[in-house]
Design a protein around this motif. Structure first.
Motif, PDB file in Angstrom:
ATOM      1  N   TYR A 157       0.818  -1.204   0.000  1.00 58.76           N
ATOM      2  CA  TYR A 157       0.000   0.000   0.000  1.00 58.76           C
ATOM      3  C   TYR A 157       0.858   1.262   0.000  1.00 58.76           C
ATOM      4  CZ  TYR A 157       1.108  -0.076   4.993  1.00 58.76           C
ATOM      5  OH  TYR A 157       1.773  -0.088   6.193  1.00 58.76           O
ATOM      6  N   ALA A 158       0.260   2.328  -0.454  1.00 64.27           N
ATOM      7  CA  ALA A 158       0.909   3.631  -0.416  1.00 64.27           C
ATOM      8  C   ALA A 158      -0.039   4.544   0.348  1.00 64.27           C
ATOM      9  CB  ALA A 158       1.150   4.164  -1.825  1.00 64.27           C
ATOM     10  N   ARG A 159       0.178   4.660   1.641  1.00 64.30           N
ATOM     11  CA  ARG A 159      -0.774   5.316   2.555  1.00 64.30           C
ATOM     12  C   ARG A 159      -2.186   4.856   2.197  1.00 64.30           C
ATOM     13  NH1 ARG A 159       2.300  11.009   2.723  1.00 64.30           N
ATOM     14  NH2 ARG A 159       4.183  10.137   3.648  1.00 64.30           N
ATOM     15  N   SER A 284     -11.761   2.792   3.459  1.00 63.85           N
ATOM     16  CA  SER A 284     -11.029   1.585   3.053  1.00 63.85           C
ATOM     17  C   SER A 284     -11.224   0.416   4.014  1.00 63.85           C
ATOM     18  CB  SER A 284      -9.542   1.890   2.952  1.00 63.85           C
ATOM     19  OG  SER A 284      -8.843   0.683   2.815  1.00 63.85           O
ATOM     20  N   GLU A 285     -11.291  -0.746   3.400  1.00 56.34           N
ATOM     21  CA  GLU A 285     -11.419  -1.968   4.166  1.00 56.34           C
ATOM     22  C   GLU A 285     -10.254  -2.180   5.128  1.00 56.34           C
ATOM     23  OE1 GLU A 285     -13.060  -5.592   2.500  1.00 56.34           O
ATOM     24  OE2 GLU A 285     -11.000  -6.086   2.005  1.00 56.34           O
ATOM     25  N   SER A 286      -9.113  -1.582   4.811  1.00 52.62           N
ATOM     26  CA  SER A 286      -7.950  -1.763   5.682  1.00 52.62           C
ATOM     27  C   SER A 286      -8.276  -1.320   7.100  1.00 52.62           C
ATOM     28  CB  SER A 286      -6.761  -0.979   5.142  1.00 52.62           C
ATOM     29  OG  SER A 286      -7.091   0.388   5.056  1.00 52.62           O
ATOM     30  N   LEU A 287      -9.265  -0.449   7.238  1.00 53.90           N
ATOM     31  CA  LEU A 287      -9.655   0.009   8.575  1.00 53.90           C
ATOM     32  C   LEU A 287     -10.106  -1.150   9.462  1.00 53.90           C
ATOM     33  CD1 LEU A 287     -11.711   3.157   7.535  1.00 53.90           C
ATOM     34  CD2 LEU A 287      -9.559   3.178   8.784  1.00 53.90           C
ATOM     35  N   ARG A 288     -10.586  -2.202   8.807  1.00 51.72           N
ATOM     36  CA  ARG A 288     -11.067  -3.338   9.593  1.00 51.72           C
ATOM     37  C   ARG A 288      -9.927  -4.117  10.242  1.00 51.72           C
ATOM     38  NH1 ARG A 288     -14.673  -7.287   6.897  1.00 51.72           N
ATOM     39  NH2 ARG A 288     -14.280  -6.549   4.799  1.00 51.72           N
ATOM     40  N   PHE A 359     -12.555   2.392  16.898  1.00 52.15           N
ATOM     41  CA  PHE A 359     -11.093   2.310  17.017  1.00 52.15           C
ATOM     42  C   PHE A 359     -10.613   2.465  18.453  1.00 52.15           C
ATOM     43  CE2 PHE A 359     -11.985   3.148  12.678  1.00 52.15           C
ATOM     44  CZ  PHE A 359     -11.066   2.356  12.010  1.00 52.15           C
ATOM     45  N   GLU A 360     -11.549   2.504  19.385  1.00 50.92           N
ATOM     46  CA  GLU A 360     -11.170   2.791  20.758  1.00 50.92           C
ATOM     47  C   GLU A 360     -10.113   1.808  21.282  1.00 50.92           C
ATOM     48  OE1 GLU A 360     -14.532   3.117  23.348  1.00 50.92           O
ATOM     49  OE2 GLU A 360     -13.244   3.399  25.101  1.00 50.92           O
ATOM     50  N   ASP A 361     -10.349   0.530  21.047  1.00 54.94           N
ATOM     51  CA  ASP A 361      -9.396  -0.469  21.545  1.00 54.94           C
ATOM     52  C   ASP A 361      -8.033  -0.320  20.890  1.00 54.94           C
ATOM     53  OD1 ASP A 361     -11.336  -1.412  23.124  1.00 54.94           O
ATOM     54  OD2 ASP A 361     -11.728  -3.253  21.979  1.00 54.94           O
ATOM     55  N   ALA A 362      -8.051  -0.093  19.568  1.00 56.05           N
ATOM     56  CA  ALA A 362      -6.784   0.028  18.847  1.00 56.05           C
ATOM     57  C   ALA A 362      -6.018   1.249  19.338  1.00 56.05           C
ATOM     58  CB  ALA A 362      -7.049   0.120  17.353  1.00 56.05           C
ATOM     59  N   ILE A 363      -6.735   2.331  19.610  1.00 58.58           N
ATOM     60  CA  ILE A 363      -6.065   3.545  20.085  1.00 58.58           C
ATOM     61  C   ILE A 363      -5.477   3.308  21.474  1.00 58.58           C
ATOM     62  CG2 ILE A 363      -6.461   5.936  20.821  1.00 58.58           C
ATOM     63  CD1 ILE A 363      -8.386   6.207  18.409  1.00 58.58           C
ATOM     64  N   LYS A 364      -6.227   2.578  22.300  1.00 58.65           N
ATOM     65  CA  LYS A 364      -5.707   2.236  23.635  1.00 58.65           C
ATOM     66  C   LYS A 364      -4.454   1.380  23.522  1.00 58.65           C
ATOM     67  CE  LYS A 364      -9.778   2.230  26.573  1.00 58.65           C
ATOM     68  NZ  LYS A 364     -10.929   1.315  26.570  1.00 58.65           N
ATOM     69  N   ILE A 371      -2.349   5.063  14.954  1.00 57.93           N
ATOM     70  CA  ILE A 371      -3.561   4.973  14.146  1.00 57.93           C
ATOM     71  C   ILE A 371      -3.573   6.098  13.110  1.00 57.93           C
ATOM     72  CG2 ILE A 371      -6.107   5.109  14.262  1.00 57.93           C
ATOM     73  CD1 ILE A 371      -4.898   2.475  15.257  1.00 57.93           C
ATOM     74  N   ARG A 372      -3.110   7.273  13.563  1.00 55.03           N
ATOM     75  CA  ARG A 372      -3.038   8.410  12.644  1.00 55.03           C
ATOM     76  C   ARG A 372      -2.078   8.107  11.491  1.00 55.03           C
ATOM     77  NH1 ARG A 372      -4.872  13.504  13.658  1.00 55.03           N
ATOM     78  NH2 ARG A 372      -5.107  13.099  15.871  1.00 55.03           N
ATOM     79  N   GLU A 373      -0.959   7.506  11.841  1.00 52.64           N
ATOM     80  CA  GLU A 373       0.044   7.151  10.814  1.00 52.64           C
ATOM     81  C   GLU A 373      -0.567   6.202   9.783  1.00 52.64           C
ATOM     82  OE1 GLU A 373       4.193   5.909   9.491  1.00 52.64           O
ATOM     83  OE2 GLU A 373       3.306   7.778  10.164  1.00 52.64           O
ATOM     84  N   ARG A 374      -1.342   5.224  10.277  1.00 48.70           N
ATOM     85  CA  ARG A 374      -1.906   4.228   9.367  1.00 48.70           C
ATOM     86  C   ARG A 374      -3.062   4.760   8.526  1.00 48.70           C
ATOM     87  NH1 ARG A 374      -1.916  -1.197  13.176  1.00 48.70           N
ATOM     88  NH2 ARG A 374       0.299  -0.992  13.586  1.00 48.70           N
ATOM     89  N   TYR A 375      -3.937   5.505   9.173  1.00 41.45           N
ATOM     90  CA  TYR A 375      -5.194   5.822   8.495  1.00 41.45           C
ATOM     91  C   TYR A 375      -5.522   7.302   8.505  1.00 41.45           C
ATOM     92  CZ  TYR A 375      -5.701   0.920   9.957  1.00 41.45           C
ATOM     93  OH  TYR A 375      -5.499  -0.403  10.203  1.00 41.45           O
ATOM     94  N   GLY A 376      -4.554   8.141   8.840  1.00 40.60           N
ATOM     95  CA  GLY A 376      -4.829   9.560   9.039  1.00 40.60           C
ATOM     96  C   GLY A 376      -5.698  10.166   7.952  1.00 40.60           C
ATOM     97  N   ASN A 377      -5.339   9.890   6.695  1.00 36.77           N
ATOM     98  CA  ASN A 377      -6.087  10.563   5.629  1.00 36.77           C
ATOM     99  C   ASN A 377      -7.531  10.068   5.555  1.00 36.77           C
ATOM    100  OD1 ASN A 377      -5.199   8.085   4.591  1.00 36.77           O
ATOM    101  ND2 ASN A 377      -5.475   8.832   2.497  1.00 36.77           N
ATOM    102  N   LEU A 378      -7.760   8.804   5.958  1.00 36.83           N
ATOM    103  CA  LEU A 378      -9.137   8.295   5.938  1.00 36.83           C
ATOM    104  C   LEU A 378      -9.966   8.950   7.043  1.00 36.83           C
ATOM    105  CD1 LEU A 378      -8.305   4.534   5.310  1.00 36.83           C
ATOM    106  CD2 LEU A 378      -9.214   6.179   3.665  1.00 36.83           C
ATOM    107  N   PHE A 379      -9.327   9.104   8.212  1.00 35.96           N
ATOM    108  CA  PHE A 379     -10.031   9.778   9.307  1.00 35.96           C
ATOM    109  C   PHE A 379     -10.348  11.226   8.916  1.00 35.96           C
ATOM    110  CE2 PHE A 379      -9.859   7.216  13.376  1.00 35.96           C
ATOM    111  CZ  PHE A 379      -9.564   6.024  12.758  1.00 35.96           C
ATOM    112  N   ASP A 380      -9.395  11.855   8.230  1.00 38.74           N
ATOM    113  CA  ASP A 380      -9.628  13.243   7.792  1.00 38.74           C
ATOM    114  C   ASP A 380     -10.793  13.292   6.811  1.00 38.74           C
ATOM    115  OD1 ASP A 380      -7.498  13.966   9.281  1.00 38.74           O
ATOM    116  OD2 ASP A 380      -6.116  14.259   7.597  1.00 38.74           O
TER     117      ASP A 380
END
Ligand SMILES: Cc1cc2nc3c(=O)[nH]c(=O)nc-3n(C[C@H](O)[C@H](O)[C@H](O)COP(=O)(O)OP(=O)(O)OC[C@H]3O[C@@H](n4cnc5c(N)ncnc54)[C@H](O)[C@@H]3O)c2cc1C
Ligand code: FES
Lengths: 638, 253
Positions: A157-159, A284-288, A359-364, A371-380
């Protein structure tokens, strides 16, 4: 209609190798004498045109956007699969092949899928060499993530912009060929028909979207890489301009259309807000990988703020139902589970058509910055559309139409039932069966374009010699005048309603009766409603402006006109496939647990539709599928 | 929401254009800017009037098609957001909004809000690639690339080629666009062999296409929906200086 799949003999792992050797070659000095038309500049068309140009053929490439770089492949987010096994987690070409056949619910052609898995490794090499900036680890090697339907980490992947980067890679190779003169690029040009002479494809008719000029183009073969037809549902994750026109026109000229009812509904999209909506946005499905999907366990909690719903009152339904794949269950299964939860009254959000991706558990566990590094642009992107911050509150998601596995039937050489007409990428039907696994479309587009079609098209040209068809011939004149007539029909209705209006209506019919779950009664209803809508369209359509200048309304009207016919074919196919498989779920055919129930005895085939003329019922043909390597089994992700 | 729109209407490239006023009503705050335009067009079409032409396709901020100057700013007031991703909640009920095409000589208007950006394709064709034939590549992990370099290349590669940078620049400079591609490819080891000729050719094509000089206004960076940084221009200037010297001595590969 004759369906000869031309699958080479021999063990599955040798077929492609042997076939490549058996294909005839064109003498290097003769290559520039051949003209090839490539319609489409997405991953499939762009890579094919560039590769054919590199070989020395004369290529004309067309797209409707203002630049080849804007083809819809640009929007793919999550990644591309490859059996590199860089993670040493047990991957191999054979496993990728196996996963894809199983993921497709045993409705694809083994030989094609194996070839796809084989060349998947070359694709990553090629793209890295082009300068595609894939994600890397600190050691400088390529990073991977996992995607739905797989237990290995094989996705590059590329971001969140993998499609963009792969397409820009293909576009750069294409641009190089344009600069050396082997490829001529025609943007803002729409193909409106294909031309046949003596049974073979010899060219296309286009409309220049700026001047309105209708023009004939002759060539020794025609390649259609025009993408999928998800926009028949109006609301989908596809770009607004995506359409069925090119493939549908080919169908009308004799190309068999395979499995139109195989449509993929993607589980993680932003739910619809209102009537104004023009498209749905994929998350993106990668979020799963890190997000957990849930709904309230009890109906009475559905309207509550998610933070007020205690852990033991939440239903993590994918983890509950599919413990071994959990949140990474394949798309068809995840989508259907979301629908079930919402049908059950436990859906969230103002419409009740939504589930949480949390994403609460993943953030914990990993920290917000990871999480920002992985999916920042999707969250934005999510925040930009919904105004909500998903670091603080779970995302709301709902399934939406995303991809179409059906398409023009092709043989092992990617040739349609029209001699000399090839179909690549999402436009063909070949590799994903009844359900596509995540990150496999990009792989297929590039496999078709860089590594398969350059060989098979060369083989075709070597067999047939330079045809040098005449663009002034009767066949071209006839096709041109038909195109002009269709345009003047649309222009002269002078009704009151926009093409968008009819598109919205068609989309509602398709989603209601031929969406995530289908049944005989509903499909028959749709087959009743669509012709009525079509009739209204030809009575009440309004296309102001002229046909000899840029006219967005005319473009849309032409595309909607084709969708209004194609939608009927799709429903007809769904009606005739009396089983459930992959993305095609017929309510009448399910197990006691509500899972899709295939009927291998009667339906282990590709259904291929042959056009029989205006207002005639099309003929349904079958290509029987043989499973010599992967054993037909109930697809289980439990 | 109810809004007053002032929109640039222009029949075709040769014709004169003018601002025309429209009103739209019942616009949801949750709709996107282009969805608001759709509704305006739907009204116009139902009255038999010609719709406002504008470019768009993906509507998720990645294809680079949409190209509207909204209240004088390319892509509008929201930072790092394309026009298609801009939502109406950022406007006030009753507000007047002006909508114009990219205003830059190298991007002539085709119709209404649609401009011709083919000069960007020409710049890429002159060197925005790494010459590698399909099938000739070595194993992808053969050259490890430091994560930092890969990330920098990705920052540069994020450009969507929309042209807002040119539209925002008083000189209609395409330095941000061109330098993003140069920086991506010149940073990666694969791109090094063609590094010098790439930058020389792309800059030359850019100049020939009529784009102006960079005089460090920085407007390009401010409007870029992908936040491409001015560092790319600095990198390109360095590469260009080195390549020019080599060119002078006739040692460009
Ligand atoms: C939002 C989104 C995210 C996705 N994410 C992923 C992912 O992470 N991984 C993955 O593997 N897949 C993903 N997919 C699927 C994948 O992007 C597509 O299946 C794939 O890119 C299709 O490529 P293509 O070359 O076949 O068609 P496209 O890229 O759609 O290209 C079609 C081309 O045909 C041209 N065209 C169409 N009709 C005409 C006509 N009549 N005349 C002239 N030209 C015409 C267009 O201009 C365009 O150039 C995603 C899809 C979407 C919608
Ligand atoms: S429409 Fe694609 S970026 Fe705006």
């Amino acid at each position: 209609m004759k369906l000869d799949s031309k699958i080479p003999d021999g063990p599955i792992s040798d077929k492609w190798k042997n076939h490549k050797f058996a294909l005839k070659l064109v003498n290097p000095a003769n290559k520039r004498k051949y003209n090839i038309i490539v319609v489409g500049s997405g991953l499939a068309g762009g890579s094919c045109a560039a590769s054919l140009g590199e070989l020395g053929y004369n290529v004309q490439c067309f797209c409707y956007q203002d630049s080849a770089r804007r083809a819809h492949s640009i929007a793919a987010q999550g990644g591309i699969n490859s059996a590199k096994n860089y993670q040493n987690d047990g991957d191999s070409a054979y496993r990728l092949f196996y996963d894809t056949v199983k993921g497709g619910d045993f409705r694809s052609r083994e030989a094609n899928v194996h070839r796809l898995a084989e060349v998947s490794e070359n694709i990553i090499d090629q793209c890295v060499a082009q300068g595609v900036p894939f994600a890397r680890e600190y050691g400088g090697l390529l990073a991977n993530r996992s995607f739905g339907g797989a237990q290995v980490s094989r996705t590059f992947y590329a971001r969140g912009q993998t499609g963009q980067q792969l397409l820009l890679g293909a576009y750069s190779s294409l641009s190089k060929q344009v600069s050396v003169g082997t490829v001529k690029m025609y943007p803002r040009t729409e193909m409106l028909d294909i031309v046949k002479e003596n049974g073979s494809a010899v060219g296309i008719i286009t409309r220049d979207l700026v001047t309105g000029e209708i023009k004939s183009w002759a060539a020794d073969c025609v390649v259609l890489a025009t993408g999928g037809y998800g926009t028949v549902f109006n609301l989908s994750t596809n770009a607004i301009g995506c359409n069925v026109t090119a493939t549908f026109k080919a169908y009308k000229k004799g190309a068999g259309f395979a499995n139109p009812c195989y449509t993929q509904i993607h589980p993680t999209c932003i739910p619809q807000e209102g009537e104004h909506q023009s498209k749905l946005t994929l998350m993106s499905e990668s979020l799963r990988n890190d997000g957990r999907v849930w709904v309230p366990k009890f109906k009475e909690d559905a309207d509550k703020h998610p933070s007020e719903i205690a852990e033991d009152r939440r239903d993590y339904y994918l983890e509950r139902k599919y413990p071994s794949f959990g949140n990474l269950a394949p798309r068809d299964i995840s989508s259907r589970s979301a629908k079930e939860a919402c049908d059950d009254g436990r859906g969230i959000g103002t419409t009740g058509l939504g589930v949480y991706l949390d994403f609460e558990d993943a953030i914990k566990r990993l920290g917000e910055s990871a999480i920002r590094e992985r999916y920042g642009n999707l969250f934005d992107m999510y925040e930009c559309i919904t105004g909500e911050n998903a670091y603080q509150r779970p995302m709301r998601i709902y399934p939406a139409v995303h991809y179409t596995m059906g398409g023009l039937w092709v043989d092992y050489n990617l040739m349609t039932t029209i001699d000399g007409c090839f179909a690549l990428g999402e436009a063909n039907f070949s590799d994903h069966g009844a359900n596509r696994l995540g990150a496999s479309a990009l792989m297929q587009g590039l496999s078709d374009g860089y590594f398969v079609s350059p060989y098979t098209i060369s083989g075709y040209l070597a067999d047939n010699g330079v045809k040098d068809p005449d663009p002034e011939s009767d066949a071209f004149k006839q096709a041109e005048s038909e195109v002009k007539e269709r345009i003047s029909t649309l222009m002269s209705i002078k009704g009151k309603k926009s093409a968008r209006h009819f598109h919205v209506q068609l989309g509602k019919i398709m989603w209601e009766y031929c969406g995530m779950a289908r049944n005989e009664k509903g499909l028959k209803k749709a087959l009743d409603l669509i012709p009525q809508l079509r009739e209204d369209f030809y009575k009440d359509l309004s296309v102001p402006g002229s046909s000899d200048s840029l006219n967005n309304e005319l473009e849309r009207a032409g595309r909607v006109a084709d969708h209004l016919e194609f939608g009927e074919l799709l429903c007809r196919d769904a009606l005739e496939r009396r089983e459930s498989c992959g993305g095609h779920f017929r309510e009448e055919y399910q197990t006691d647990e509500g899972e899709a129930q295939r009927d291998d005895e009667n339906f282990a085939h590709a259904a291929v539709w042959e056009y029989k003329g205006k207002d005639q019922v099309p003929a349904r043909h079958q290509e029987e599928l043989q499973f010599d390597n992967v054993k037909l089994a109930v697809r289980s992700y439990k | 929401m109810k809004l007053k729109l002032r929109i640039w209407r222009q029949e075709s490239s040769g014709c004169k254009g003018r601002m025309v006023e429209y009103e739209v009503d019942n616009i949801s705050e949750n709709s996107s800017f282009l969805e608001m335009m759709d509704l305006l067009n739907e009204d116009l079409v139902s009255e038999g009037k010609e719709a406002v032409a504008f470019d768009h396709d993906c509507r998720e901020g990645i294809c680079g098609s949409c190209s509207l100057t909204i209240n004088g700013i390319p892509h509008g007031p929201q930072k790092a957001t394309t026009a298609c991703q801009l939502h109406m909640r950022h406007f006030d009920d009753g507000q007047t909004i002006s909508i114009e095409p990219w205003n830059a000589r190298p991007f002539p208007v085709i119709k209404d809000l649609v401009v011709n950006r083919s000069a960007f394709d020409k710049i890429i064709q002159s060197g925005g690639y790494i010459s590698v034939r399909a099938g000739s590549a070595q194993d992808a992990n053969a050259i490890p690339i430091p994560k930092q370099d890969a990330d920098f290349a990705m920052d540069a590669a994020a450009c969507i080629g929309c042209g807002a940078c040119v539209a925002a620049c008083k000189n209609a400079s395409a330095m941000l666009f061109t330098s993003a591609k140069v920086s991506q490819l010149n940073t990666l080891p694969q791109g090094k062999p063609e590094k010098d000729r790439r930058v020389l050719n792309m800059v030359k094509t850019m100049d020939q296409a009529g784009f102006g000089n960079c005089t460090n206004y920085g407007e390009c960076e401010a409007v870029c929906p992908k936040e491409i940084s001015l560092d790319m221009i600095a990198k390109m200037n360095r590469d260009y200086a080195v390549a020019s010297v080599k060119n002078f001595f006739g040692t460009v590969a």
